[in-house]
Design an enzyme around this catalytic site. Sequence first.
Site, PDB file in Angstrom:
ATOM      1  CE1 TYR A 121       9.778 -32.927 -33.331  1.00 18.96           C
ATOM      2  CE2 TYR A 121      10.840 -33.094 -31.177  1.00 18.96           C
ATOM      3  CZ  TYR A 121      10.520 -33.650 -32.409  1.00 18.96           C
ATOM      4  OH  TYR A 121      10.945 -34.918 -32.710  1.00 18.96           O
ATOM      5  CG  HIS A 215       1.284  -3.471 -31.988  1.00 18.74           C
ATOM      6  ND1 HIS A 215       2.005  -2.303 -31.905  1.00 18.74           N
ATOM      7  CD2 HIS A 215       1.003  -3.820 -30.701  1.00 18.74           C
ATOM      8  CE1 HIS A 215       2.145  -1.943 -30.640  1.00 18.74           C
ATOM      9  NE2 HIS A 215       1.552  -2.854 -29.888  1.00 18.74           N
ATOM     10  NE  ARG A 224      14.289 -10.353 -27.684  1.00 18.00           N
ATOM     11  CZ  ARG A 224      14.781 -10.500 -26.470  1.00 18.00           C
ATOM     12  NH1 ARG A 224      16.060 -10.256 -26.257  1.00 18.00           N
ATOM     13  NH2 ARG A 224      14.016 -10.869 -25.456  1.00 18.00           N
TER      14      ARG A 224
END
EC number: 2.1.1.148
Length: 302
Positions: A121, A215, A224
């Site tokens: 954005y 992958h 994460r």
Amino acid sequence: MSLTPDQQAEIETLRSTSVPTLRAVSEGMEAHLYKAYPVLDHGFVRVIDYMGDDAAICQAARVSYGKGTKSVQNDEGLIRYLMRHWHSTPFEMCEIKLHVKLPVFVARQWIRHRTANVNEYSARYSILDREFYIPQPEQLAAQSVINNQGRGEPLSAEASARVLEILKGDAARCYDHYEEMIGKEGEPDNLARELARMNLPANIYTQWYWKVDLHNLLHFLRLRADAHAQYEIRVYADEICKVVADWVPAAYSAFEDYRMGGATLSSKALDVVKRMLKGEDVTQESSGMSKGEWREFRTLLD
């Protein structure tokens, strides 16, 4: 979760419309298409499109490796073999495109994974909404004394209240000044949006489309969705994990076993394990490892 009326209408339209296709379809992923799953206070993740499934991984592997895969009896066994031996190309045959709404400081951490296609954005053309990430009190913690990039002990109730007051006040004040500098369209002396945005704090929300192959997505999730990752990006990764588990169940199961639940040992660590199996009492001093390496190694074993 904050979806605009236009976004909600788009989701409802897309989910109510279906078209025939000859391409491979993942029934698990079809259930997720276009749905927005809430993350944090105003964020979300939703699947816009995808390509491939577990079968696509096997198809690619059999083309590239030929007779070398004849000993693998089934697709799941082949996928586990590929994951176990760190073959990457077959997993690149699957792709996913996500629409993500996230705080700017999370986006800056996320964008370090440079193997995706991203369209964000633009605050040069549009005005950002007055939406800021404000943590829950239980997520406020002091700086860790053993990890320079992590959190330590939770703040006291008094300190948490003070921090939340600062965060809310600063966010509101910055956005008020942002609106003031932009002014109303057509008024004289309005500051350009591309300049006014510099005053906005890093906890304001942005949005992007993020397209990545499986992958590289699994590499992102390994880092994460890990317990040591920052909470604010980990909750996004956790939500994506649920989607991937339904999209490519065999690949995700292998990923959980060999990446998320597995560990890579250095040559010194492997030597220590062998010595321990022989009954030797190995210490940090006799291991040949640094104190940091030894601490991480013991954490794996414990």
